[in-house]
Scaffold this active site. Structure first.
Site, mmCIF file in Angstrom:
data_model
loop_
_atom_site.group_PDB
_atom_site.id
_atom_site.type_symbol
_atom_site.label_atom_id
_atom_site.label_comp_id
_atom_site.label_asym_id
_atom_site.label_seq_id
_atom_site.Cartn_x
_atom_site.Cartn_y
_atom_site.Cartn_z
ATOM 1 N N LYS A 12 -2.465 11.360 12.487
ATOM 2 C CA LYS A 12 -2.770 10.138 11.707
ATOM 3 C C LYS A 12 -2.685 8.917 12.619
ATOM 4 O O LYS A 12 -1.762 8.815 13.437
ATOM 5 C CB LYS A 12 -1.775 10.029 10.550
ATOM 6 C CG LYS A 12 -2.054 8.882 9.588
ATOM 7 C CD LYS A 12 -1.077 8.904 8.412
ATOM 8 C CE LYS A 12 -1.365 7.816 7.397
ATOM 9 N NZ LYS A 12 -0.449 7.843 6.237
ATOM 10 N N SER A 69 -2.561 7.791 1.560
ATOM 11 C CA SER A 69 -3.261 7.162 2.651
ATOM 12 C C SER A 69 -3.663 8.128 3.778
ATOM 13 O O SER A 69 -4.527 7.785 4.584
ATOM 14 C CB SER A 69 -2.396 6.050 3.251
ATOM 15 O OG SER A 69 -1.216 6.598 3.825
ATOM 16 N N SER A 109 1.595 9.794 0.255
ATOM 17 C CA SER A 109 0.437 9.828 1.156
ATOM 18 C C SER A 109 0.194 11.117 1.908
ATOM 19 O O SER A 109 -0.851 11.256 2.539
ATOM 20 C CB SER A 109 0.540 8.701 2.165
ATOM 21 O OG SER A 109 0.084 7.528 1.582
HETATM 22 N N1 GLN Z 1 -0.456 5.175 -2.410
HETATM 23 C C1 GLN Z 1 0.827 4.611 -2.105
HETATM 24 C C2 GLN Z 1 0.676 3.186 -1.628
HETATM 25 O O1 GLN Z 1 -0.418 2.707 -1.588
HETATM 26 C C3 GLN Z 1 1.534 5.449 -1.109
HETATM 27 C C4 GLN Z 1 1.074 5.222 0.256
HETATM 28 C C5 GLN Z 1 1.827 6.030 1.268
HETATM 29 O O2 GLN Z 1 2.531 6.973 0.923
HETATM 30 N N2 GLN Z 1 1.700 5.611 2.501
HETATM 31 O O3 GLN Z 1 1.638 2.559 -1.302
#
Ligand code: GLN
Length: 472
Positions: free
Chosen positions: A72, A148, A172
């Protein structure tokens, strides 16, 4: 078969039998990226020459000898770009060092290969917040891969990678794994070092594996877990042998079903798949028990206070002076303002503004402090449930992958997509998403994931049950 079609275990046996060399594997993965990734957008970049130089030195006797792992784009890999899918860092930042997880991967023989797409600075649930390019779901290119870590999930699902690393702050890893049909594990907070990960919300972030099988997940976790003297929140507890528990009997285990997670808002087709998976666990000898996590309804609000507060502090360094895109301006304040205005996307700005607000004097007690108290209650709910049950089972996402654009203009509905994943981060516990079939939507088979949640440092039990389900 292309090497990118393999799981880690299959790739290792192809190396062992002499059918394939790491150099050949890298070249064929690169060719599958070139052939398929144009439509998917799972990768931001890859550097075949650097990877081939690593492959030439690969020690195939190591646990991950010569195995390419996609990373990532917020995890630092020395000599590679690390953009966090943000215009702020794109083209201006190159990592001067390896993150601890990357060091550990290299020590086990793995080759970091390819930088995966993501929501900008990991803020989002659909990858639509990538500041660089969209990423789509390989099962239906009109749909989002989740986020994400959408790129990390999409490349594994599309067979343009063998396995990848993602990060999970509020879901995410698990949510994109579920929507793309791969295995995604969020370790217990502190199980894996955060050193060298660009921080989003430091009290919630964890790095974990995204793989084709549970066995691969166990092997990757085994590699990246363990203490780190550069991350004081990283736990020194011994790393158990996660692969040795695979295949053990799960008879007699109690699986908690939180009643709040099977209530309104859950898509009936997803519910049916998750319930069928729980039946399957029952047929393997586990006993389902209803449990309650009464503070679930406060999880999304609590998360969006704590995560944004931490993000507003963590992202202060991207100002054009210390890091990132630097705007032209006549005065210092102008440099700061214009660099951030030009470099950061709308969602990132929204979070910084929200986070600054909840930390401001006058609102700190009403929002931030109260959210910390509710966080304690949410953790307590889980600890109470784990007095009665070994694991908790639930859906990962209330719906299958939605269409690109469907929620993009409504941040709140996007935030609610994280309802089943966020609490685990607030509580600091571990969780995994395992594929549990597909649902038919408009003629496409869209994956659904089963979420298993475990006690702090309960990864062995999670992996054991996930594996038993997977092979049953
Ligand atoms: N979807 C969540 C957010 O937008 C989690 C994102 C994540 O785990 N990095 O914060």
């Amino acid at each position: 078969m292309n090497a990118a079609d393999f799981s880690i275990a299959q790739l290792k046996s192809a190396y062992a039998s002499g059918d394939l060399s790491p150099e050949d594997a890298l070249r064929s993965i690169a060719s599958s990226i070139d052939a398929k990734d144009g439509d998917i957008g799972g990768y931001l970049s890859y550097d075949l020459d650097l990877a081939l130089a690593d492959a030439a030195k690969a020690d195939l006797s190591l646990p991950l000898g010569g195995v390419p792992i996609a990373i990532k784009d917020l995890i630092n890999v020395e000599g590679h770009p690390c953009s966090c899918a943000s215009k702020m860092l794109e083209g201006t930042y190159q990592s001067p060092y390896d993150a601890t997880v990357v060091k550990k991967l290299r020590a086990a023989g793995a080759i970091p290969f390819g930088r995966t797409n993501m929501d900008e600075f990991a803020m989002g649930s659909s990858n639509e917040n990538s500041g660089i390019k969209p990423c789509r779901n390989p099962h239906d290119l009109d749909r989002i891969p989740g986020g994400s870590s959408g790129g990390s999930a999409a490349v594994v699902a599309a067979n343009t990678a063998v396995a990848s690393l993602g990060t999970d702050t509020g879901g995410s890893i698990r949510q994109p794994a579920s929507l793309c049909g791969v295995v995604g594990l969020k370790p217990t907070y502190g199980r894996v070092s955060r050193y060298g990960l660009v921080a989003f919300a430091s009290s919630l972030d964890q790095c974990g594996p995204m793989t084709k099988t549970v066995a691969d997940s166990a092997l990757l976790l085994q590699t990246i877990a363990g203490s780190c003297d550069r991350d004081s929140t990283c736990l020194a507890n011994e790393v158990p042998d996660y692969t040795s528990v695979l295949g053990e009997d799960i008879a007699g285990l109690k699986i908690g079903l939180p009643k709040e997670y099977f209530a309104k808002g859950l898509d009936p087709a997803v519910k049916e798949k998750v319930e069928a998976a729980i039946k399957q666990l029952e047929s393997l000898g586990a006993t389902p028990v209803e449990v309650s996590l009464p503070n679930t309804e406060h999880a999304v609000a609590t998360y969006y206070i704590i995560a944004t507060a931490e993000a507003s502090a963590n992202l202060a360094r991207f100002d054009g002076v210390r890091y990132g895109h630097r705007a032209e301006s006549d005065d210092l304040i102008g440099v700061y303002e214009d660099s951030r205005e030009e470099g950061l996307g709308a969602e990132v700005k929204r979070r910084i503004i929200l986070g600054t607000y909840v930390l401001s004097s006058g609102y700190y007690d009403a929002y931030y402090l109260r959210a910390q108290k509710v966080r304690t209650l949410i953790r307590q709910d889980f600890m109470n449930a784990f007095e009665e049950v070994d694991l908790i089972a639930s859906p990962v996402s209330p719906t299958p992958a939605f269409k690109a654009g469907e929620k993009a203009s409504d941040p709140l509905s996007m935030y609610l997509a994280d309802i089943y994943t966020i609490s685990a981060n607030l509580a600091g516990i571990c969780g995994i998403s395992v594929p549990c079939g597909t649902v038919d939507v408009e003629g496409k088979a869209l994956p659904v994931g089963l979420q298993l949640l475990g006690k702090p440092l309960g990864e062995s039990k999670l992996l054991k049950v996930a594996h038993a389900y997977e092979v049953s």
